[in-house]
Design a protein around this motif. Sequence first.
Motif, short mmCIF file in Angstrom:
data_model
loop_
_atom_site.label_atom_id
_atom_site.label_comp_id
_atom_site.label_asym_id
_atom_site.label_seq_id
_atom_site.Cartn_x
_atom_site.Cartn_y
_atom_site.Cartn_z
N VAL A 233 0.87 -1.18 0.00
CA VAL A 233 0.00 0.00 0.00
C VAL A 233 0.91 1.23 0.00
N TRP A 264 -2.99 0.57 -4.10
CA TRP A 264 -2.86 -0.82 -3.62
C TRP A 264 -3.33 -1.72 -4.75
N GLY A 309 -9.78 -2.96 0.42
CA GLY A 309 -9.47 -1.80 -0.40
C GLY A 309 -10.67 -0.97 -0.80
#
Length: 573
Positions: A233, A264, A309
């Motif tokens: 990330v 990400w 995410g």
Amino acid sequence: MTGSVTTPAATGRPNILWISTHDINPHLGAYAGVYPGAEHARTPNLDRLAAEGMRFDKAFAAAPICAPSRSAIMTGCFPTAIGTMHMRTKAVPPPQVRLFTEYLREAGYYTTNNWFTDFQVPTPASAFDDCSDTAHWRNRPTPDTPFFAAFHGMATHESQIYLDDEAFAQRTSHVHAEDRHDPASTTPPPYHPDTGTFRRSWARYHDLISEMDHWVGELLAQLDEDGLVENTVVVFWSDHGLGMPRGKRWATDSGLHEPLIVRWPGRVPPGSVNTEVVHLMDLAPTMLRLAGLDVPQHMHGTPLLEPGGRSVRSPNTYAFAALDRMGELEDRSRSARDARYRYTRHHHPDRSPMQHCDYPDRLHTWREMRRLAAGEAQQLAQGLPRSLLTPLQRRLVAPAKPAEELYDLVEDPYEQHNLAGDPRHAETVARFRDAVDRWLRTYGDLGELAEDDLLASWRPGGGWPVTAAPQFDQDAGAVSATCATQGAQVVWTTDRPQPAGDGGEAAGAAGLADAIGSPAPDRRHWHLLCPATPPPPDTRVWVKACRLGYRDSREVEVLPRAARAARAGGAIR
């Protein structure tokens, strides 16, 4: 705090790379058409990062100056609630407050910080595996160890705008001639006078952003070289607004509106845009959530992304911010921002927005504003109307400011028209007043206290509290320890103590390190005493306890198990 030998599984957790800079608004190419003036930037690396990840369009700092803002980012807490709102201070936050990287260390992460701190507390040994100018994820113990690595670039710090020509050319050596910004074709925003000083400063500001972008590209290339892109990330952010009047040190949108980009691969959709209102303070709980960890209840920030995410919907209705003492400049303002409006309440409307402050008053743009204000005074002395500043620009150097300000950032992105006194916006003003009141009631506002009284409550008589020495035990080869000081963390090392004064730092560097709370340069590697990093049972170790705002405890030497057994006559305690 206790520690034992059980090691948690950290497999499957993402690596985290933070890349931060100083003193910029969203003046990046990726924000062209979103943030005014962003179209002038030349930032191919950050534009690509945004194209591969998520751009946050409404991200805001907790304070318009470095240390309070960074304290919020590292703790997930409002500075006004934990005492870190003055620039600079050495606060004693409540015992439950920790720098969030400690939670990552407990989960088996290798955490590094290169190198800038400024978290409003002396950085404890419990916070990072390495906090130095050589800190890097490449130094982690194994290739499989998940890491959190933070890099804080200084290229865009306000001081760099005002270098002499030779030093500036060296500082921006990676900016190609065709990418440099020409002062002659640079137009400052309407709140700045269109003079050579401001044209030059704005052109340099953009060049420094281009130089910073080159540095970002180098870090991203290293990540790619190491084959770590897919499971890392990447987060890019700045701490507060640009280093010119009406930006840094102002509770305005130009003082608080920040770039924020998250990539990400495989989780965050490429080219996605997040238009929710977010605090930079939300990054601490977000990182814990992405690492699969629980968010501590004491944190005020809200996770922005789910572990997979996906964006969290409506994490905040408002982003709150505060302005307090900055150097010898004494002031106090509280601000709130929703998706459209910024409201600011000034507790000292009788004070100028641009009071004397020794450091920025030496900077060219501050001096230019003073020069023009003095020139207008001369015009008045001659019975002439003022003509060197516009009414909007004159607000910066006015002897007073409104008690309240309200701006519609959709219709008025440069905050030119104060709507606080407009009857047509009375309902909006009332809503924001209530929001700010509820915020301060909920979390508290230590800015209400005189700073001398606040310091006296933390350190009666001026003496720093000292963390109690850890009490340790060794059972079946495992070392565990407790500390009587609430909120303390226990750390250990196998590195022997260094002679006093062996850090080797120059006086100037040592002064800066102390000011920003850098860890003591003892050249020893301290581990957090926790299941992820237990001390070896058959090696001599040194143990101490740390607590934010306290001096470290005395060190306790723990002998190898066999030596302890011999000393105890065969009985192992």
